[in-house]
Design an enzyme around this catalytic site. Structure first.
Site, mmCIF file in Angstrom:
data_model
loop_
_atom_site.group_PDB
_atom_site.id
_atom_site.type_symbol
_atom_site.label_atom_id
_atom_site.label_comp_id
_atom_site.label_asym_id
_atom_site.label_seq_id
_atom_site.Cartn_x
_atom_site.Cartn_y
_atom_site.Cartn_z
ATOM 1 N N LYS A 91 0.830 -1.211 0.000
ATOM 2 C CA LYS A 91 0.000 0.000 0.000
ATOM 3 C C LYS A 91 0.864 1.261 0.000
ATOM 4 C CE LYS A 91 -4.063 -1.989 2.295
ATOM 5 N NZ LYS A 91 -5.025 -1.747 1.216
ATOM 6 N N LYS A 124 -3.505 -10.316 -8.484
ATOM 7 C CA LYS A 124 -4.777 -10.683 -7.872
ATOM 8 C C LYS A 124 -5.903 -9.762 -8.345
ATOM 9 C CE LYS A 124 -6.981 -10.673 -3.296
ATOM 10 N NZ LYS A 124 -6.790 -10.360 -1.863
ATOM 11 N N LYS A 158 -10.804 -5.412 -5.676
ATOM 12 C CA LYS A 158 -11.926 -4.481 -5.739
ATOM 13 C C LYS A 158 -11.458 -3.033 -5.750
ATOM 14 C CE LYS A 158 -12.819 -5.162 -0.777
ATOM 15 N NZ LYS A 158 -13.845 -5.571 0.202
#
Length: 330
Positions: A114, A198, A201
């Protein structure tokens, strides 16, 4: 007769739910509810880790609960609740933060990932760094035996185990040491546009299938999915990640083994196989979307969350009181 084991899990209501969430987590819950005593929560406190609009968060919570129920989660079998309705999560998370070390939190793969995506001139929210201690509290409050996680979240369960062992060593036996539970099939669904990454969302591109999006768009995304050189239906995640990802999706949604899917489709070319995958996904999500709409119109969601929170609070308060006595706050 053996004791029923307890399972705890939650999903953040950020972004739209994806096919990866559905296969890797939600469908697994349906199988687990007859095997375990389950506590399933909507992790709305975790959703605050990064900025999110209040209206969006509320809508996401509503959609997430509706999807859980539409998939077959039974509130009579499962304790289903909203994390923020049980204040003990935040309180124990605070205690767990004091029980952790900067070094171990900075080694968390998701934290590093992140931070790497944040621009150099942007401030890094502290929540990104310390949310694993809140996740540990989520698990430890309920004496979980198992925590169902994808491969990328297994590290957080390992940290939870370390924190529990450390606390037990300092203050005497308090927490049960949980085990990760990783599904064998569909534990990680990858992006259709980049099968080495991956399906997420947080990504808004043609590689992600959202559960509640238009069915025609879903079909188009699958037909446009990146495949590999050659035209054979072979399961080889290393050399053929694109077609292997589609095989995994087909396997998970039809409850057929990888081997059976490959055998049944071995004479197909990529175009024919993609159409079969698209048909399976669209049929599944068409039924799901219809059920979600019915549930949202029924007005039962808040009642279910309230009933679930009563049971969760009763269990969580017992554990937190014990922790407070151990550390000297009672």
């Amino acid at each position: 007769m053996s004791e029923i084991k307890r399972l705890v899990s939650g999903i953040k209501p950020t972004g739209q739910l994806t096919l990866g969430n559905y296969i890797g987590a939600i469908k697994q819950f349906i199988k687990y509810q007859d095997e375990y005593e389950m506590y399933v929560f909507i992790a709305d406190l975790h959703a605050l880790t990064l900025p999110i609009e209040a209206k969006e968060l509320r809508n996401n919570v509503k959609n997430l609960i509706a999807v859980y129920l539409a998939c077959g989660l039974d509130p009579k079998k499962v304790t289903l609740f909203r994390q923020s309705d049980v204040p003990m999560h935040a309180e124990l998370g605070f205690i767990m933060t004091f029980n952790s070390y900067i070094g171990e939190l900075s080694r968390m793969t998701q934290y590093k990932d992140k931070v790497s995506k944040i621009a150099s001139n942007e401030a890094i929210p502290t929540g990104i760094f310390i949310y694993p201690t809140l996740m540990a509290a989520d698990i430890l409050l309920y004496d979980a035996d198992y925590v169902p996680v994808g491969i990328d979240q297994k590290q957080h369960v390992e940290l939870t185990r370390d924190l529990a062992i450390r606390f037990n060593s300092r203050y005497s036996d308090t927490f049960k040491i949980p085990e990760p539970l990783t599904p064998k099939i569909g534990s990680k669904i990858n992006s259709l546009s980049n099968p080495l990454k991956k399906m997420s969302k947080s990504e808004s591109d043609k590689g992600t299938i959202y559960l509640l999006e238009d069915l025609a768009i879903i079909r188009k995304k699958i037909m446009s999915a990146v495949t590999d050189s050659g035209n054979e239906i072979i399961y080889d995640p290393v050399n053929k990640p694109g077609i292997s990802n589609l095989i995994t999706i087909m396997s998970a949604l039809t409850n057929k083994s990888i081997e059976n899917v490959v055998n049944e489709c071995q004479n197909d070319n990529y175009g024919v196989f993609k159409k079969k995958v698209a048909d399976v996904v669209v049929n599944e999500l068409s039924l799901l979307q219809s059920k979600v709409n019915d549930i949202q119109k029924s007005g039962i969601i808040e009642n279910i969350l309230q009933e679930g929170s009563y049971k969760a609070i009763y269990e969580a308060r017992k554990k937190l009181n014990k922790v407070y006595r151990k550390v000297g706050l009672r």
